[in-house]
Design an enzyme around this catalytic site. Structure first.
Site, PDB file in Angstrom:
ATOM      1  N   SER A 126      26.548 -15.200 -10.335  1.00 36.22           N
ATOM      2  CA  SER A 126      26.902 -14.286  -9.246  1.00 36.22           C
ATOM      3  C   SER A 126      27.558 -14.988  -8.063  1.00 36.22           C
ATOM      4  O   SER A 126      28.129 -14.320  -7.193  1.00 36.22           O
ATOM      5  CB  SER A 126      25.651 -13.535  -8.760  1.00 36.22           C
ATOM      6  OG  SER A 126      24.769 -14.399  -8.072  1.00 36.22           O
ATOM      7  N   LYS A 162      22.567 -15.793  -2.295  1.00 36.11           N
ATOM      8  CA  LYS A 162      23.587 -14.815  -1.912  1.00 36.11           C
ATOM      9  C   LYS A 162      24.071 -15.092  -0.488  1.00 36.11           C
ATOM     10  O   LYS A 162      23.453 -15.838   0.279  1.00 36.11           O
ATOM     11  CB  LYS A 162      23.020 -13.392  -1.971  1.00 36.11           C
ATOM     12  CG  LYS A 162      22.617 -12.906  -3.356  1.00 36.11           C
ATOM     13  CD  LYS A 162      23.802 -12.635  -4.232  1.00 36.11           C
ATOM     14  CE  LYS A 162      23.383 -11.991  -5.546  1.00 36.11           C
ATOM     15  NZ  LYS A 162      22.599 -12.911  -6.399  1.00 36.11           N
TER      16      LYS A 162
END
Length: 213
Positions: A126, A162
């Site tokens: 990701s 993230k």
């Protein structure tokens, strides 16, 4: 490979340190001087002991070299955590190359407050937009995250790496890969998000990469 005595280990470490600076093993005279030995014969005896225990071997010419079982490059257990500075190089006009021993670069030079740095192994893709791939190791600092920082967080018993965006009372965890969706944490749950560390860089088989932020 057999274990070394404390004196043999000290002698062996001096060979590694010299090799990393000069890309060659020292002569018996140099090794004797480095270790405070009175004669080249004492150095020869240490070399023979290291050969018998599997740390050194001889090439076709009879010269000593490290065995293939020994990893002496920076980053390995034997090499320690520093990189030798072998001289200067101009970034302007050309100048004569001069080799010199200018000390070493340690991990603390690369990352201030290194005592607060830790690593986690990445699972997933990701964050591939930052060239962080599955299997890489991310380096994190135990500091609070500012809005837009990349970091590791703990939420609902799970961890993730993230970009962290604070939007009014809620938190948006944004991946660096368009194939993955944002994770939005609503105000009633935002307080449950725990910061683990701020992203400083990552390490993979190609080397060390520092954060551009």
């Amino acid at each position: 490979m057999d274990s070394l005595t404390p004196k043999q280990k000290q002698f062996y470490d001096s060979l590694i340190s010299f090799f990393r600076r000069h890309q060659r093993l020292p002569s018996h005279r140099e090794a004797a001087d480095i270790n405070g030995l009175q004669s080249k014969n004492s150095s020869l005896q240490y070399h023979q002991a290291l050969e018998e225990k599997g740390y050194l071997e001889r090439d076709e010419s009879g010269n000593y070299r490290f065995t293939s079982a020994v990893d002496i490059w920076p980053g390995s257990d034997e090499a320690g955590t520093s990189i030798p500075v072998l001289g200067e190089i101009t970034a302007g006009a050309m100048q004569e190359a001069v080799q010199a021993d200018l000390g070493e670069i340690t991990f603390s030079h690369l990352f201030p407050n290194v005592e607060n740095v830790f690593a986690l192994r990445v699972k997933g893709m990701s964050m591939s937009g930052l060239d962080i791939s599955d299997g890489d190791y991310v380096l994190l600092s135990k500091t609070e995250l500012r809005n837009g920082d990349v970091g590791a967080v703990l939420y609902n018993g799970e961890t993730t790496l993230k970009k962290v965006h604070k939007e009014k009372d809620r938190i948006r965890l944004k991946p660096a890969n368009p194939e993955f969706d944002d994770l939005v944490i609503e105000p009633d749950e935002a307080e449950e998000v725990q910061t683990l560390g701020k992203y400083l860089g990552h390490i993979n088989q190609h080397g060390l990469f520092k954060s551009p932020y």
